[in-house]
Design an enzyme around this catalytic site. Sequence first.
Site, PDB file in Angstrom:
ATOM      1  N   GLY A 150      -4.125   3.652   4.885  1.00 56.66           N
ATOM      2  CA  GLY A 150      -3.234   3.529   3.723  1.00 56.66           C
ATOM      3  C   GLY A 150      -2.436   4.796   3.507  1.00 56.66           C
ATOM      4  O   GLY A 150      -2.349   5.641   4.393  1.00 56.66           O
ATOM      5  N   ASN A 151      -1.838   4.909   2.335  1.00 54.68           N
ATOM      6  CA  ASN A 151      -1.075   6.115   2.010  1.00 54.68           C
ATOM      7  C   ASN A 151      -1.169   6.398   0.517  1.00 54.68           C
ATOM      8  O   ASN A 151      -1.759   5.631  -0.231  1.00 54.68           O
ATOM      9  CB  ASN A 151       0.369   5.961   2.487  1.00 54.68           C
ATOM     10  CG  ASN A 151       1.046   4.774   1.840  1.00 54.68           C
ATOM     11  OD1 ASN A 151       1.284   4.762   0.649  1.00 54.68           O
ATOM     12  ND2 ASN A 151       1.326   3.743   2.640  1.00 54.68           N
ATOM     13  N   HIS A 152      -0.558   7.498   0.092  1.00 52.96           N
ATOM     14  CA  HIS A 152      -0.721   7.984  -1.288  1.00 52.96           C
ATOM     15  C   HIS A 152       0.216   7.339  -2.303  1.00 52.96           C
ATOM     16  O   HIS A 152       0.219   7.748  -3.457  1.00 52.96           O
ATOM     17  CB  HIS A 152      -0.463   9.494  -1.332  1.00 52.96           C
ATOM     18  CG  HIS A 152      -1.540  10.303  -0.694  1.00 52.96           C
ATOM     19  ND1 HIS A 152      -2.830  10.303  -1.159  1.00 52.96           N
ATOM     20  CD2 HIS A 152      -1.525  11.132   0.371  1.00 52.96           C
ATOM     21  CE1 HIS A 152      -3.555  11.111  -0.418  1.00 52.96           C
ATOM     22  NE2 HIS A 152      -2.783  11.626   0.535  1.00 52.96           N
ATOM     23  N   SER A 153       1.034   6.383  -1.904  1.00 50.18           N
ATOM     24  CA  SER A 153       2.033   5.860  -2.842  1.00 50.18           C
ATOM     25  C   SER A 153       1.364   5.217  -4.065  1.00 50.18           C
ATOM     26  O   SER A 153       0.494   4.363  -3.931  1.00 50.18           O
ATOM     27  CB  SER A 153       2.910   4.826  -2.132  1.00 50.18           C
ATOM     28  OG  SER A 153       3.823   4.305  -3.056  1.00 50.18           O
TER      29      SER A 153
ATOM     30  N   ALA B 201       5.856   2.275   0.383  1.00 52.36           N
ATOM     31  CA  ALA B 201       5.510   3.059   1.570  1.00 52.36           C
ATOM     32  C   ALA B 201       4.792   2.114   2.524  1.00 52.36           C
ATOM     33  O   ALA B 201       3.672   1.660   2.237  1.00 52.36           O
ATOM     34  CB  ALA B 201       4.620   4.225   1.177  1.00 52.36           C
TER      35      ALA B 201
END
Length: 400
Positions: free
Chosen positions: A203-206, A270
Amino acid sequence: MVLGVGGGIAAYKVCELLRRLTESGHRVRVVPTASALRFVGEPTWAALSGQPVETGVWDQVHEVPHVRIGQSADLVVVAPATADLMAKAAAGIADDLLTNTLLTARCPVVFAPAMHTEMWEHPATQDNVATLRSRGAIVLDPAVGRLTGVDTGRGRLPEPAELFEAARLVLRRGATEPDLSGRRVVISAGGTREAIDPVRFIGNHSSGRQGYALARTAAARGADVTLVAANVSLPDPAGVRLVRVSSAVELAEAMETEREAADIVVMTSAVADFRPVTSAASKIKKSGAAPAPIELVENPDILAGLVTTREREGDDQTIVGFAAETDDVIANGRAKLARKGCDLLVVNQVGGGRAFGTEDNQATVLAADGAVVDIPTGPKEDLADRVWDLVVERLPERSS
Ligand code: CTP
């Protein structure tokens, strides 16, 4: 500010809205209908607003309240807006203080409908909503969820905190026309998750905050907003239709479906560039040996795909991308704008605590027509409003 209260059970939630409005410094005059007072009594409205509360046009006649209250308002919010009340407003009927006020008000008017799904979907109600919108009123779509009794569906009053946000965003625009009225907007927000096994993902930090700010500000400018949210844990914005997805493939499918009716598409999400080739059916266990490598495959470029579909279909949609860059921000942004083929690319610098999960944001907007616009650091909703200004300038003329 005038808070018009219609005769629906959701009137009890509006006490909380009133509290938030008065606590943030607004002077609020509550104008309930007679049926609203069957749900929540006059003393509650009077005590919470600190103002006199009248329903009919025959009280305090020497002050001509049926004209003065509407004339002096900066904003009128009607919550809950019942089917009956919106029918009267659309037809110009003035048979009590609230409906008189609606005819005399020249400030922005926000309706927050709440009713059973059948009443909301009835062509009579939908026609009245369309009439009110065509005259410049902001009519927030009701939320989906539990209704009175055992029913669930579309028709719930949005949560008071979100109604407060909607009112605040309309008020801060002042007396300007809702310039996205009648425009259908689809916004993607959040970050995708690509499953490795049932408990793990890439995943990512968005956080989804910028996309949600775009959705709220678009609704306050009168747009019909669909928000495609990937793994966002923020409150549902009032008046916005939510579609929830998780992976890039799900997001791609949702965007291809939602784009069909859209005038404007904005990709703030993102998207993971790669996903595991396979997702294990059960949790991957340590075996004592070195872990097996995770083999990845590339995800579709959703934004570029939306541009391709637009060209193929011959649509005149406006498409906006966002780009997060850690270095060579403008050069990378220009190359990305050309590669994706969208109309505007909002480029922001990330890393070092900037952009992800923060309240503030800054950006440089690159346009396909060559324009370059710097948006200084400020709240994400200010950036959102600047992006909408740039979109509105580029919208094709309406055919009707
Ligand atoms: N985007 C997309 N589909 C992808 C990747 C990105 O639709 N598979 C969209 C994002 O929503 C954003 C824009 O493309 O609007 C730019 O995203 P970004 O991650 O900055 O670009 P990438 O295409 O991933 O390019 P790079 O990895 O080279 O920075």
